[in-house]
Write a protein that holds these residues in place. Structure first.
Motif, PDB file in Angstrom:
ATOM      1  N   ALA A  37       0.837  -1.204   0.000  1.00 43.25           N
ATOM      2  CA  ALA A  37       0.000   0.000   0.000  1.00 43.25           C
ATOM      3  C   ALA A  37       0.872   1.254   0.000  1.00 43.25           C
ATOM      4  CB  ALA A  37      -0.929  -0.010   1.211  1.00 43.25           C
ATOM      5  N   VAL A  38       1.915   1.248   0.828  1.00 43.90           N
ATOM      6  CA  VAL A  38       2.845   2.383   0.843  1.00 43.90           C
ATOM      7  C   VAL A  38       3.562   2.505  -0.497  1.00 43.90           C
ATOM      8  CG1 VAL A  38       4.927   3.320   1.931  1.00 43.90           C
ATOM      9  CG2 VAL A  38       3.161   2.266   3.337  1.00 43.90           C
ATOM     10  N   MET A  39       3.902   1.357  -1.101  1.00 42.59           N
ATOM     11  CA  MET A  39       4.580   1.367  -2.384  1.00 42.59           C
ATOM     12  C   MET A  39       3.688   1.995  -3.462  1.00 42.59           C
ATOM     13  SD  MET A  39       6.373  -1.847  -4.365  1.00 42.59           S
ATOM     14  CE  MET A  39       7.326  -2.247  -2.909  1.00 42.59           C
ATOM     15  N   ALA A  40       2.391   1.639  -3.466  1.00 41.61           N
ATOM     16  CA  ALA A  40       1.462   2.200  -4.447  1.00 41.61           C
ATOM     17  C   ALA A  40       1.299   3.699  -4.248  1.00 41.61           C
ATOM     18  CB  ALA A  40       0.102   1.499  -4.340  1.00 41.61           C
ATOM     19  N   PHE A  41       1.160   4.121  -2.996  1.00 43.20           N
ATOM     20  CA  PHE A  41       1.044   5.560  -2.699  1.00 43.20           C
ATOM     21  C   PHE A  41       2.305   6.294  -3.150  1.00 43.20           C
ATOM     22  CE2 PHE A  41       1.448   9.306  -0.013  1.00 43.20           C
ATOM     23  CZ  PHE A  41       0.167   9.848  -0.075  1.00 43.20           C
ATOM     24  N   GLY A  42       3.464   5.719  -2.860  1.00 45.80           N
ATOM     25  CA  GLY A  42       4.734   6.322  -3.262  1.00 45.80           C
ATOM     26  C   GLY A  42       4.878   6.403  -4.767  1.00 45.80           C
ATOM     27  N   HIS A  90      -4.137  -5.549  -5.312  1.00 43.60           N
ATOM     28  CA  HIS A  90      -5.090  -5.709  -6.411  1.00 43.60           C
ATOM     29  C   HIS A  90      -5.798  -4.398  -6.747  1.00 43.60           C
ATOM     30  CE1 HIS A  90      -4.126  -9.915  -6.272  1.00 43.60           C
ATOM     31  NE2 HIS A  90      -4.568 -10.032  -5.028  1.00 43.60           N
ATOM     32  N   ASP A  91      -7.144  -4.398  -6.702  1.00 44.98           N
ATOM     33  CA  ASP A  91      -7.905  -3.255  -7.196  1.00 44.98           C
ATOM     34  C   ASP A  91      -7.695  -1.989  -6.377  1.00 44.98           C
ATOM     35  OD1 ASP A  91      -8.889  -4.843  -9.189  1.00 44.98           O
ATOM     36  OD2 ASP A  91     -10.756  -5.320  -8.149  1.00 44.98           O
ATOM     37  N   TYR A  92      -7.206  -2.099  -5.154  1.00 39.74           N
ATOM     38  CA  TYR A  92      -6.959  -0.904  -4.341  1.00 39.74           C
ATOM     39  C   TYR A  92      -5.729  -0.135  -4.823  1.00 39.74           C
ATOM     40  CZ  TYR A  92     -10.417  -2.646  -1.027  1.00 39.74           C
ATOM     41  OH  TYR A  92     -11.586  -3.058  -0.455  1.00 39.74           O
ATOM     42  N   THR A  93      -4.899  -0.783  -5.646  1.00 39.28           N
ATOM     43  CA  THR A  93      -3.658  -0.148  -6.091  1.00 39.28           C
ATOM     44  C   THR A  93      -3.930   1.154  -6.831  1.00 39.28           C
ATOM     45  OG1 THR A  93      -2.617  -2.324  -6.285  1.00 39.28           O
ATOM     46  CG2 THR A  93      -1.545  -0.490  -7.427  1.00 39.28           C
ATOM     47  N   GLY A  94      -4.898   1.142  -7.740  1.00 36.26           N
ATOM     48  CA  GLY A  94      -5.209   2.344  -8.505  1.00 36.26           C
ATOM     49  C   GLY A  94      -5.642   3.500  -7.617  1.00 36.26           C
ATOM     50  N   GLU A 104       4.357  -4.741  -8.318  1.00 31.53           N
ATOM     51  CA  GLU A 104       4.517  -5.385  -7.010  1.00 31.53           C
ATOM     52  C   GLU A 104       3.360  -5.029  -6.092  1.00 31.53           C
ATOM     53  OE1 GLU A 104       8.283  -4.864  -5.159  1.00 31.53           O
ATOM     54  OE2 GLU A 104       9.415  -5.583  -6.897  1.00 31.53           O
ATOM     55  N   ALA A 105       2.926  -3.773  -6.138  1.00 35.96           N
ATOM     56  CA  ALA A 105       1.801  -3.360  -5.307  1.00 35.96           C
ATOM     57  C   ALA A 105       0.516  -4.060  -5.738  1.00 35.96           C
ATOM     58  CB  ALA A 105       1.631  -1.846  -5.361  1.00 35.96           C
ATOM     59  N   TYR A 106       0.287  -4.141  -7.042  1.00 35.06           N
ATOM     60  CA  TYR A 106      -0.947  -4.750  -7.550  1.00 35.06           C
ATOM     61  C   TYR A 106      -1.006  -6.242  -7.226  1.00 35.06           C
ATOM     62  CZ  TYR A 106      -4.782  -6.030 -10.624  1.00 35.06           C
ATOM     63  OH  TYR A 106      -5.970  -6.504 -11.100  1.00 35.06           O
ATOM     64  N   ALA A 107       0.142  -6.895  -7.191  1.00 40.67           N
ATOM     65  CA  ALA A 107       0.167  -8.329  -6.909  1.00 40.67           C
ATOM     66  C   ALA A 107      -0.416  -8.649  -5.538  1.00 40.67           C
ATOM     67  CB  ALA A 107       1.603  -8.857  -6.991  1.00 40.67           C
ATOM     68  N   VAL A 108      -0.386  -7.675  -4.624  1.00 45.15           N
ATOM     69  CA  VAL A 108      -0.891  -7.888  -3.272  1.00 45.15           C
ATOM     70  C   VAL A 108      -2.191  -7.125  -3.020  1.00 45.15           C
ATOM     71  CG1 VAL A 108      -0.384  -7.606  -0.807  1.00 45.15           C
ATOM     72  CG2 VAL A 108       1.415  -8.334  -2.378  1.00 45.15           C
ATOM     73  N   LEU A 146      -4.809   3.958  -4.480  1.00 46.44           N
ATOM     74  CA  LEU A 146      -3.661   4.412  -3.688  1.00 46.44           C
ATOM     75  C   LEU A 146      -2.696   5.230  -4.544  1.00 46.44           C
ATOM     76  CD1 LEU A 146      -3.101   1.083  -1.740  1.00 46.44           C
ATOM     77  CD2 LEU A 146      -3.695   3.280  -0.703  1.00 46.44           C
ATOM     78  N   VAL A 147      -2.485   4.808  -5.794  1.00 39.25           N
ATOM     79  CA  VAL A 147      -1.628   5.579  -6.703  1.00 39.25           C
ATOM     80  C   VAL A 147      -2.238   6.960  -6.933  1.00 39.25           C
ATOM     81  CG1 VAL A 147      -0.737   5.726  -9.059  1.00 39.25           C
ATOM     82  CG2 VAL A 147      -0.624   3.559  -7.831  1.00 39.25           C
ATOM     83  N   THR A 148      -3.545   6.997  -7.143  1.00 42.08           N
ATOM     84  CA  THR A 148      -4.226   8.277  -7.360  1.00 42.08           C
ATOM     85  C   THR A 148      -4.122   9.165  -6.121  1.00 42.08           C
ATOM     86  OG1 THR A 148      -5.789   7.227  -8.882  1.00 42.08           O
ATOM     87  CG2 THR A 148      -6.424   9.358  -7.978  1.00 42.08           C
ATOM     88  N   ALA A 149      -4.269   8.571  -4.940  1.00 41.93           N
ATOM     89  CA  ALA A 149      -4.148   9.347  -3.703  1.00 41.93           C
ATOM     90  C   ALA A 149      -2.751   9.949  -3.571  1.00 41.93           C
ATOM     91  CB  ALA A 149      -4.451   8.455  -2.499  1.00 41.93           C
ATOM     92  N   GLY A 150      -1.738   9.168  -3.909  1.00 45.16           N
ATOM     93  CA  GLY A 150      -0.373   9.688  -3.867  1.00 45.16           C
ATOM     94  C   GLY A 150      -0.156  10.797  -4.871  1.00 45.16           C
ATOM     95  N   PHE A 151      -0.696  10.614  -6.081  1.00 43.31           N
ATOM     96  CA  PHE A 151      -0.564  11.627  -7.117  1.00 43.31           C
ATOM     97  C   PHE A 151      -1.208  12.940  -6.678  1.00 43.31           C
ATOM     98  CE2 PHE A 151      -2.085  13.937 -10.786  1.00 43.31           C
ATOM     99  CZ  PHE A 151      -1.011  13.908 -11.665  1.00 43.31           C
TER     100      PHE A 151
END
Length: 247
Positions: A37-42, A225-229, A219-223, A231-236
């Motif tokens: 989750a931290v990786m996706a946000f980052g 899954h659908d929350y990755t998008g 790597e983030a999506y592998a764990v 979290l990436v958007t939140a980080g952006f």
């Protein structure tokens, strides 16, 4: 010289997040879900930072041609280094058998962190050369993205039986190498023509963008899954808001 020393300080500070991640993995039990989750946000933070701080800065400095050439060069450089790393990792797995694959994965991630850290730190040094102050959005983006790399790699190395001294020495060396990359970048590029600064800034952006697409998001999506998008958007959006507030 003052600018280059600042670059050394900030580059090392950004790299020190790897040590924070390693310490968390060594002394705390953190779920892989939270690491990813931290990786996706980052990843989202880095996408925003390289878009508005690196690529836009390169275009403003040296124009479209230098920017496009730099981004393409950075992507190819990272791709080449990552391909060599993957081949080396596969050879080790074949030599050691199934039991050695897991034990070598932590070291592979550490080498990947070094490959990532060089262009990121050079970008920090370039920001100081161009603006005489550290770019806060870029600094936060690098710091946040380094934590899960240190965490995931150290967890694998701990599981394989490596000593704490060797693990923390490794991460301290990578943090110092990041600081030196920023230092050397600031010294080498100070006073260079705008097109050279633009090209080098864009090289860092291309390398970081390719790393995000090849490593962080998969790597983030592998764990997660659908929350990755999300979290990436939140980080952006977080990094973009910081950029907008900072002017």
């Amino acid at each position: 010289m003052f600018v280059s020393l600042q670059a050394l300080l900030w580059g090392t500070a950004a790299g020190s997040a790897l040590l924070i991640g390693a310490a968390a993995a060594w002394w705390l039990r953190i779920s892989r879900v939270w690491v990813c989750a931290v990786m996706a946000f980052g990843a989202g933070v880095l996408v925003s930072a390289l878009s508005f701080e690196l690529v836009l800065e390169a275009f403003t400095l040296g124009g479209l041609a230098a920017t496009v050439a730099g981004v393409a060069a950075g992507a190819l450089l990272y791709f080449g280094a990552n391909t060599l790393l993957a081949k080396r990792s596969r050879r080790k797995r074949r030599a050691r058998g199934a039991g050695g694959a897991e034990s070598s994965s932590g070291s592979a991630i550490a080498v990947g962190a070094l490959i990532d850290g060089i262009p990121e730190s050079v970008a920090l040094g370039l920001g100081l050369v161009a603006g005489a102050s550290v770019n806060p959005t870029m600094l936060i983006a690098i710091f946040v993205s380094n934590i899960p790399e240190g965490l995931a790699s150290s967890a694998d190395m701990k599981a394989s039986g490596r000593s704490g001294r060797s693990v923390f020495t490794l991460w301290a060396s990578i943090a110092l190498a990041s600081g030196l990359a920023a230092f050397i970048g600031a010294i080498a590029l100070e006073g260079m023509p705008a097109e050279v600064l633009a090209f080098t800034t864009a090289v860092a952006a291309g390398g970081i963008l390719t790393m995000i697409a090849d490593t962080m998001i998969p790597e983030a999506y592998a764990v997660d899954h659908d929350y990755t998008g999300l979290l990436v958007t939140a980080g952006f959006l977080s990094a973009f808001s910081l950029h907008a507030i900072g002017g």
